[in-house]
Structures are given as structure tokens and as C-alpha cells.
Design an enzyme around this catalytic site. Sequence first.
Site, mmCIF file in Angstrom:
data_model
loop_
_atom_site.group_PDB
_atom_site.id
_atom_site.type_symbol
_atom_site.label_atom_id
_atom_site.label_comp_id
_atom_site.label_asym_id
_atom_site.label_seq_id
_atom_site.Cartn_x
_atom_site.Cartn_y
_atom_site.Cartn_z
ATOM 1 N N ARG A 45 0.937 -1.101 0.054
ATOM 2 C CA ARG A 45 -0.090 0.165 -0.008
ATOM 3 C C ARG A 45 0.970 1.385 -0.006
ATOM 4 O O ARG A 45 0.598 2.293 0.718
ATOM 5 C CB ARG A 45 -0.995 0.011 1.224
ATOM 6 C CG ARG A 45 -1.858 -1.234 1.294
ATOM 7 C CD ARG A 45 -2.942 -0.987 -0.090
ATOM 8 N NE ARG A 45 -3.676 -2.475 -0.050
ATOM 9 C CZ ARG A 45 -3.237 -3.589 -0.547
ATOM 10 N NH1 ARG A 45 -2.009 -3.547 -1.229
ATOM 11 N NH2 ARG A 45 -3.893 -4.688 -0.527
ATOM 12 N N SER A 48 -11.283 -0.481 2.708
ATOM 13 C CA SER A 48 -10.332 -1.030 3.908
ATOM 14 C C SER A 48 -9.932 0.176 4.528
ATOM 15 O O SER A 48 -8.898 1.102 3.875
ATOM 16 C CB SER A 48 -9.217 -1.886 3.497
ATOM 17 O OG SER A 48 -9.797 -2.869 2.856
ATOM 18 N N GLU A 94 -5.062 3.308 6.182
ATOM 19 C CA GLU A 94 -4.815 2.954 4.630
ATOM 20 C C GLU A 94 -5.449 4.226 3.674
ATOM 21 O O GLU A 94 -4.890 4.530 2.772
ATOM 22 C CB GLU A 94 -5.367 1.618 4.182
ATOM 23 C CG GLU A 94 -5.210 1.416 2.605
ATOM 24 C CD GLU A 94 -5.711 0.001 2.232
ATOM 25 O OE1 GLU A 94 -6.298 -0.077 1.096
ATOM 26 O OE2 GLU A 94 -5.382 -0.918 2.842
#
EC number: 1.3.1.98
Length: 341
Positions: free
Chosen positions: A158, A228, A324
Site C-alpha cells: 500500500r 479498508s 490506509e
Amino acid sequence: MQNLQPFHTFSLPVQAQKIIEITDIEQLKQQWAACQTNKLPVLLLGQGSNVLFLRDFQGVVLLNRLMGIQHTQDADFHYLHVNGGENWHQLVAWSIQQGIFGLENLALIPGCAGSAPIQNIGAYGVEFKDVCDYVEVLNLHTNEIFRLSNEQCQFGYRDSIFKHAYATGYVIIAVGLKLSKNWIPVLKYGSLANLEKSAVNAQQIFDEVCAIRRSKLPDPAEFGNAGSFFKNPVISKVDFDHLQQEYPDIPHFPQADGRVKLAAGWLIDQCGLKGYQLGGAAVHQQQALVLINQQDATSSDVVELAHHIRQKVAQRFAVWLQPEVRFIDEDGEVDSEQAIC
């Protein structure tokens, strides 16, 4: 001020001074220059599927609507040049219809193609870096267009160079994808592992991934969310061994560097937080990794909920979760971890 609510999937009641759809590169250059001249903050946004606005944005939001896909091929590979405003999921579906395989595990990930490299999006054993040939970037300081190779993008979990050295004053205008004609299905995770590798096709994987995601993840049209909310934490083998002694069933994924990735959703669930609500924000009942706009949530509701979750997980597991989602304040992006400390 203009309403930002329709332009981000959390659907929070925030505004921006001005919102402009960008359909060509010259327009993008001109609008950026005008913001610099007028000393206005500027935010480049795709489909707003991975952002949390903390307050009204006191500047101009430029929506990436650069469209178009070019397809070339040689004996071994398909090459796709995809402009940054293209919808990612629609690109995945289109590629399979064209007989181009390799993106199917990344189905139903929200957002634009131009946002995919920033987060190095990933799901079910495949990441953007696995299919990326290059990323085409516009330097808004110089108006120079250049390409970064896969290696130059410095992809991580990520993460990428677009969160660091190229975070400000650069815009991804296109991505280049390289997909092998010698297609090998990736069936490592979840119910995909039940599919027969020798008989499965890309459409079946696409359908299964869509079914899994729809069963676990809320539709932003019903409950605003940004997918998420937290990254899956990666910890040392030593720390993991201590945790496993206390929690033998803890889901874990060994990494190439010897560290171990944990499932953030499992950690949150173990703290009894599924369905937990704070103000108008809540932890989703089916997937604890997703925070939702349950009912007229404010930005501060979401931030306070994220803070509460982070504290509870740390108290129980001595693991600090990192968001995130990108946090956007009134004049631009801020450190998301600091915002929920």
C-alpha cells in the site's frame, strides 16, 4: 463553496471552494497554474474512494476525468496504456471481455486507474505492481511528462513513490499495464483456493472475487465508506511468535523479508468492535476493516472511531494500526496516523 459529498465515497458533509472536472492535460496545466497564481490549495482527486475529508477544503478540487485505453500486443504480452480517469473495475471487466487476463483478482476495487499506483492496490494475491509496466506522470511545476518504470515507482505494501517524492505537484495521467499471454491463475486466498486451477478461467475468478467483495463489503451508495480503512500490519517474526503463543489461531501471512503480515480485520473483530458505533460512524458488521457512514456521520465521528479502534487493538495486541485511507485537511493531505493518535 461547492458540495463535495457526491465526489467521495465516504459521503461526508464537506465542501470545497471549487470543483472542476479535468478532461485533457492542457486544461489540467491551466487550472493548476491558476491555483498557484491565486495561492489556492489544490487537490487532485479520482473517484474519492480512498480519502477522508477532515474539514471543508479551502481550495480547488480537480477531478481526474482523463479517459481512453490503447491496446497493443506482441507474441508474449498484451500492453494497455490506460488514461488516469478510467474506472478501475470497468477496466478489469473490459480486459476480460477482450481476452486479456491477469487483472481479474483486482475486480471491484473502487477508484480510477490513476489512483491504483499510489496505493499499489492489491487483493487476493495480486498487487498493481505485478501488472505495471510504467506510470506516466505530469510534473505540474515544469509541465514535463515522463514515465517511471515499475522499479522506479518503489512499490511497497500500500505504498509507492507517489506517496513520498512525487506526492505534491505531480499527477498520474496514465498507467501502462503488461499482461502475459501465458496466463496463470492466482488462487491463493479465500474461496479462490477452492477453484480447480487446471480448469478455471479468468471470468470465473472475476465473478468469484466480485461475489466475495459484495458479500463482505458495503455498497458506498447505501453506507458511505472508503473500503479498508486500516492497513494489514506487518510485524517482526519475534513479535509474531509472542502473539501466536497467546493466540494460536491468529491469521498470518509470512513475508519475503522474514516479517509477518497480520489481518487487521481479525484484530479489530477480536476486540469485539464489529458493529460498534460512535456518533454517525460505525464498524461494518460483516467486515471489521471497513468503517462506514452509518447515519449522517461527520468527519470527526470517523476520526474518533478510528482512534478508539487503534487504541483498543494496541491495548490487546501491542500492534498499532495505520490508516490506509488518505486524510485531507482544509489545505491538503495530512499524516493520517498523527490525525488519529
